[in-house]
Design an enzyme around this catalytic site. Structure first.
Site, PDB file in Angstrom:
ATOM      1  N   PHE A 117      52.538  46.711  30.981  1.00  0.00           N
ATOM      2  CA  PHE A 117      51.362  45.857  31.122  1.00  0.00           C
ATOM      3  C   PHE A 117      51.351  45.282  32.536  1.00  0.00           C
ATOM      4  O   PHE A 117      52.388  45.257  33.215  1.00  0.00           O
ATOM      5  CB  PHE A 117      51.390  44.730  30.081  1.00  0.00           C
ATOM      6  CG  PHE A 117      50.362  44.882  28.980  1.00  0.00           C
ATOM      7  CD1 PHE A 117      50.084  46.107  28.421  1.00  0.00           C
ATOM      8  CD2 PHE A 117      49.675  43.778  28.496  1.00  0.00           C
ATOM      9  CE1 PHE A 117      49.146  46.246  27.414  1.00  0.00           C
ATOM     10  CE2 PHE A 117      48.724  43.895  27.486  1.00  0.00           C
ATOM     11  CZ  PHE A 117      48.460  45.132  26.944  1.00  0.00           C
ATOM     12  N   GLN A 231      40.516  32.817  33.252  1.00  0.00           N
ATOM     13  CA  GLN A 231      40.892  34.203  33.528  1.00  0.00           C
ATOM     14  C   GLN A 231      39.722  35.150  33.288  1.00  0.00           C
ATOM     15  O   GLN A 231      39.104  35.118  32.220  1.00  0.00           O
ATOM     16  CB  GLN A 231      42.059  34.630  32.640  1.00  0.00           C
ATOM     17  CG  GLN A 231      42.503  36.068  32.911  1.00  0.00           C
ATOM     18  CD  GLN A 231      43.829  36.384  32.262  1.00  0.00           C
ATOM     19  OE1 GLN A 231      43.884  36.697  31.079  1.00  0.00           O
ATOM     20  NE2 GLN A 231      44.905  36.288  33.030  1.00  0.00           N
ATOM     21  N   HIS A 233      39.027  38.953  32.795  1.00  0.00           N
ATOM     22  CA  HIS A 233      39.718  40.218  32.530  1.00  0.00           C
ATOM     23  C   HIS A 233      39.063  41.325  33.356  1.00  0.00           C
ATOM     24  O   HIS A 233      37.824  41.422  33.389  1.00  0.00           O
ATOM     25  CB  HIS A 233      39.637  40.559  31.043  1.00  0.00           C
ATOM     26  CG  HIS A 233      40.626  41.601  30.618  1.00  0.00           C
ATOM     27  ND1 HIS A 233      40.510  42.926  30.983  1.00  0.00           N
ATOM     28  CD2 HIS A 233      41.753  41.511  29.872  1.00  0.00           C
ATOM     29  CE1 HIS A 233      41.530  43.603  30.475  1.00  0.00           C
ATOM     30  NE2 HIS A 233      42.291  42.769  29.797  1.00  0.00           N
ATOM     31  N   LEU A 243      35.843  43.669  25.572  1.00  0.00           N
ATOM     32  CA  LEU A 243      37.144  43.975  26.165  1.00  0.00           C
ATOM     33  C   LEU A 243      37.539  45.449  26.039  1.00  0.00           C
ATOM     34  O   LEU A 243      37.482  46.031  24.961  1.00  0.00           O
ATOM     35  CB  LEU A 243      38.206  43.114  25.465  1.00  0.00           C
ATOM     36  CG  LEU A 243      39.660  43.324  25.910  1.00  0.00           C
ATOM     37  CD1 LEU A 243      39.842  42.911  27.360  1.00  0.00           C
ATOM     38  CD2 LEU A 243      40.604  42.538  25.006  1.00  0.00           C
ATOM     39  N   GLU A 246      44.037  45.941  28.292  1.00  0.00           N
ATOM     40  CA  GLU A 246      44.947  46.280  29.386  1.00  0.00           C
ATOM     41  C   GLU A 246      45.816  47.483  29.034  1.00  0.00           C
ATOM     42  O   GLU A 246      46.395  48.127  29.905  1.00  0.00           O
ATOM     43  CB  GLU A 246      45.833  45.064  29.691  1.00  0.00           C
ATOM     44  CG  GLU A 246      46.589  45.166  30.989  1.00  0.00           C
ATOM     45  CD  GLU A 246      46.968  43.786  31.527  1.00  0.00           C
ATOM     46  OE1 GLU A 246      46.065  42.929  31.594  1.00  0.00           O
ATOM     47  OE2 GLU A 246      48.131  43.584  31.858  1.00  0.00           O
ATOM     48  N   ARG A 277      46.058  40.333  36.349  1.00  0.00           N
ATOM     49  CA  ARG A 277      44.622  40.344  36.095  1.00  0.00           C
ATOM     50  C   ARG A 277      43.802  39.657  37.186  1.00  0.00           C
ATOM     51  O   ARG A 277      42.709  40.109  37.520  1.00  0.00           O
ATOM     52  CB  ARG A 277      44.353  39.680  34.738  1.00  0.00           C
ATOM     53  CG  ARG A 277      44.847  40.523  33.587  1.00  0.00           C
ATOM     54  CD  ARG A 277      44.709  39.809  32.266  1.00  0.00           C
ATOM     55  NE  ARG A 277      45.144  40.686  31.179  1.00  0.00           N
ATOM     56  CZ  ARG A 277      45.202  40.313  29.898  1.00  0.00           C
ATOM     57  NH1 ARG A 277      44.872  39.075  29.561  1.00  0.00           N
ATOM     58  NH2 ARG A 277      45.585  41.163  28.971  1.00  0.00           N
ATOM     59  N   HIS A 345      37.675  35.907  30.014  1.00  0.00           N
ATOM     60  CA  HIS A 345      38.543  36.384  28.937  1.00  0.00           C
ATOM     61  C   HIS A 345      39.403  35.298  28.314  1.00  0.00           C
ATOM     62  O   HIS A 345      39.601  35.284  27.100  1.00  0.00           O
ATOM     63  CB  HIS A 345      39.449  37.475  29.513  1.00  0.00           C
ATOM     64  CG  HIS A 345      40.358  38.114  28.507  1.00  0.00           C
ATOM     65  ND1 HIS A 345      39.893  38.753  27.374  1.00  0.00           N
ATOM     66  CD2 HIS A 345      41.726  38.216  28.466  1.00  0.00           C
ATOM     67  CE1 HIS A 345      40.918  39.214  26.683  1.00  0.00           C
ATOM     68  NE2 HIS A 345      42.045  38.889  27.308  1.00  0.00           N
ATOM     69  N   ARG A 382      47.430  34.084  33.402  1.00  0.00           N
ATOM     70  CA  ARG A 382      48.239  34.580  32.281  1.00  0.00           C
ATOM     71  C   ARG A 382      48.478  36.078  32.405  1.00  0.00           C
ATOM     72  O   ARG A 382      47.560  36.828  32.767  1.00  0.00           O
ATOM     73  CB  ARG A 382      47.527  34.295  30.944  1.00  0.00           C
ATOM     74  CG  ARG A 382      48.275  34.856  29.749  1.00  0.00           C
ATOM     75  CD  ARG A 382      47.571  34.528  28.445  1.00  0.00           C
ATOM     76  NE  ARG A 382      46.285  35.160  28.278  1.00  0.00           N
ATOM     77  CZ  ARG A 382      46.107  36.440  27.949  1.00  0.00           C
ATOM     78  NH1 ARG A 382      47.133  37.243  27.789  1.00  0.00           N
ATOM     79  NH2 ARG A 382      44.889  36.929  27.796  1.00  0.00           N
TER      80      ARG A 382
END
Length: 569
Positions: A117, A231, A233, A243, A246, A277, A345, A382
């Site tokens: 990730f 955040q 995304h 979404l 990821e 991100r 996100h 995050r």
């Protein structure tokens, strides 16, 4: 009047994990109050996975590496004592989920499978295809039923009742029949998720992510911490913001501009598409801004290309991604690249937590966990896979903390609670009768558009000051709203009216925090202050609301092991 020892507000992953733990304490009467049916909560939308340093995929991985990755990912704004507690607890939490029956994907040796990730130095994200949140949510719900936890589904929180920094109980509406109830309780966990719907059309969040618990805590005098860190995304579907996990990049997906170039080589030459991100989102927006995107204006996008992964891998590991692309973009990622653009996100900020071991707040008897809370472990940005981990670790410890609170606190004052319930009953009746005024949907759309264009991925003082002026005006307009629905039962217009009010209060806090933070850090990218400023802003923002007044303050960041340094990927 309803009476419980423990009330959990929110039926998502953090809430039901807390309920499960609290219910293990003999003699405690535990109830979950949820706006939707629990298994329809937004945790079910979490696709890619949950981080834990199990070292299955990479034997060199460790808790220490997870610790450093999270500190670095947070742009050094995360509290390191809390982060160490978090990463140290994760392996045990995964094995616990495994024992509950979560159907994790497996590697060739039968162990829990792990994938790479963004921002992680080793592949440590445990997963169940691309439906990880869905399976964890269902498993925890089953465990709660087994444990005898009571659920009040389709109930909506209206107010946390607090007297002299002591929790008394709460007021809530049974949406099904429109009845408003005072609920007397000894302690509560707020676990209502984030508030990304303030960006309305450009968010990966479900429609119910309106910050109800955060706003109620804010109104009750509990500060909101670090609200300016929003955040975005990198890979939301271009047309809807839905979404694209990821996991797409974790499995090897490419990001391409209009020339077919893997442009991440310009921004993160080592990590490429697996940069954090905040960095990848800014890279995409820069490509679009400099004319290398496809399309124009708000409709412009770049491409997420999975074709080289092959049909077998896409069907096995990314089946939901394929379904979403086919349903909402009318294309098959086995054959075609997917149009994507960053989308709001996750909120790194939220309810101020004063003790991460119990998820407690400054108000006695009030605990909070999940995205609505700010511990802070995510700081300014995050990492993917750390939000599912967050709800499991801190949901569990919120359950332990609230059980302890309930055993040591008396029930709230019934007279005070009845008085507040009467206020809400009268307010509901007034709004049902009202036939003129400002339209809620107009206020909502103006708020979302103002935030997207002025408090978005790139920010400037001038634009954010303008946004604050607009939001202040919307808060005034909101006082003259009408809902256009006189129904008693299932009056969703009234619910939506309260939700938009909640978002407006929090939007003001987001904007105030962003204006005051004159630096760029993590997801907060200021064009007029492009550098991180540790000397003046290595600190948490705290915003407190008293009546209509908002007060801004700061709190030191806890640094135990890793001194701030420049992030490189």
């Amino acid at each position: 009047m309803l009476n419980f020892d423990v009330v959990i507000v929110g039926g998502g992953g953090a809430g039901i994990r807390a309920a499960l733990e609290a219910s293990k304490e003999p003699g405690l009467n535990v109830v979950v109050l949820s706006k939707t049916f629990p298994t329809r909560s937004h945790t079910g939308a979490a696709q890619g996975g949950i981080n834990a340093a199990l070292a299955y995929k990479d034997p060199t991985d460790s808790v220490e590496k997870h610790f450093l990755d999270t500190v670095k990912g947070s742009d050094f704004l995360g509290d390191q004592d809390a982060i160490e507690f978090f990463v140290s607890n994760m392996p045990e939490c995964i094995w616990e989920l495994d024992s509950f029956g979560v159907p994790f994907s497996r590697d060739e040796k039968g162990r829990i499978a792990q994938r790479p990730f963004g921002g992680a130095s080793s592949p440590r994200t445990c997963y169940s295809a691309d439906k990880t949140g869905h399976v964890i949510l269902h498993t925890l719900y089953e465990q709660c039923l087994k444990q005898g936890v009571k659920f009040l589904n389709e109930w909506f929180l209206l107010e946390l009742v607090v007297e002299k920094e002591e929790f008394q109980g709460l007021v809530a509406m049974n949406i099904r029949n429109g009845e408003i109830h005072a609920i007397c309780a000894r302690a509560v966990v707020i676990a209502t998720g984030g508030f990304g719907r303030m960006y309305w059309n450009r968010t990966t969040n479900a429609f119910n992510m309106t910050g109800d618990g955060t706003a109620a805590a804010f109104e009750a005098g509990i500060p909101v911490k670090d609200p300016e860190f929003v955040q975005f995304h990198p890979t939301g579907l271009a047309s809807t913001g839905i979404l694209m996990s990821e996991a797409c990049r974790g499995e090897g997906g490419y990001l391409l501009n209009k020339d077919g170039e893997r442009f991440m080589a310009r921004y993160a030459p080592e990590k490429m598409e697996l940069g954090p991100r905040d960095l990848v989102s800014r890279a995409i927006e820069t490509e679009i801004k400099e004319g290398r995107g496809i399309g124009q204006g708000i409709n412009a996008y770049v491409l997420l290309d999975l074709r080289h992964l092959g049909e077998k891998k896409i069907l096995e590991r990314l089946p939901q991604i394929r379904e979403l692309a086919m349903d909402f973009e009318n294309l098959d990622p086995i054959k075609d690249p997917i149009p994507i653009r960053p989308s709001c996100h996750y909120m790194m900020g939220g309810i101020h937590i004063t003790d991460f071991r119990t998820s407690s707040t400054p108000v006695q008897g009030v605990h909070a966990a999940g995205e609505c809370a700010c511990v802070s472990i995510h700081g300014a940005n995050r990492l993917g896979g750390n939000s599912m981990a967050d709800i499991i670790v801190f949901g569990k410890h919120a359950g332990l903390g609230v059980a302890e609170s309930a055993m040591n606190r008396a029930p709230g004052d019934p007279a005070k609670l009845e008085k507040r319930a009467q206020y809400w009953q009268e307010h509901f009746e007034t709004m049902r009768r009202k036939t003129t005024g400002k339209k809620v949907v107009t206020i909502r759309d103006t708020m979302a558009e103002t935030l997207w264009y002025n408090v978005g991925i790139f920010r400037t003082e001038k634009e954010m000051v303008h946004a604050l002026e607009v939001i202040n005006q919307l808060l005034e307009d909101y006082q003259d709203c009408y809902i256009g629905d006189s129904s008693q039962r299932y009056n969703m217009a009234f619910i939506n009216y309260i939700e938009i009010g909640n978002l407006l209060k929090l939007a003001k806090a987001v904007t105030m925090g962003a204006i005051a933070r004159k630096e760029s850090r993590g997801s907060h990218a200021r064009e007029d202050y492009p550098e991180r400023d540790d000397r003046n802003f290595l600190k948490h923002t705290l915003i407190t609301k008293t009546g209509s007044q908002y007060k801004l303050d700061y709190l030191p960041v806890t640094i135990t092991k890793y001194q701030p340094e420049e992030r490189r990927y």
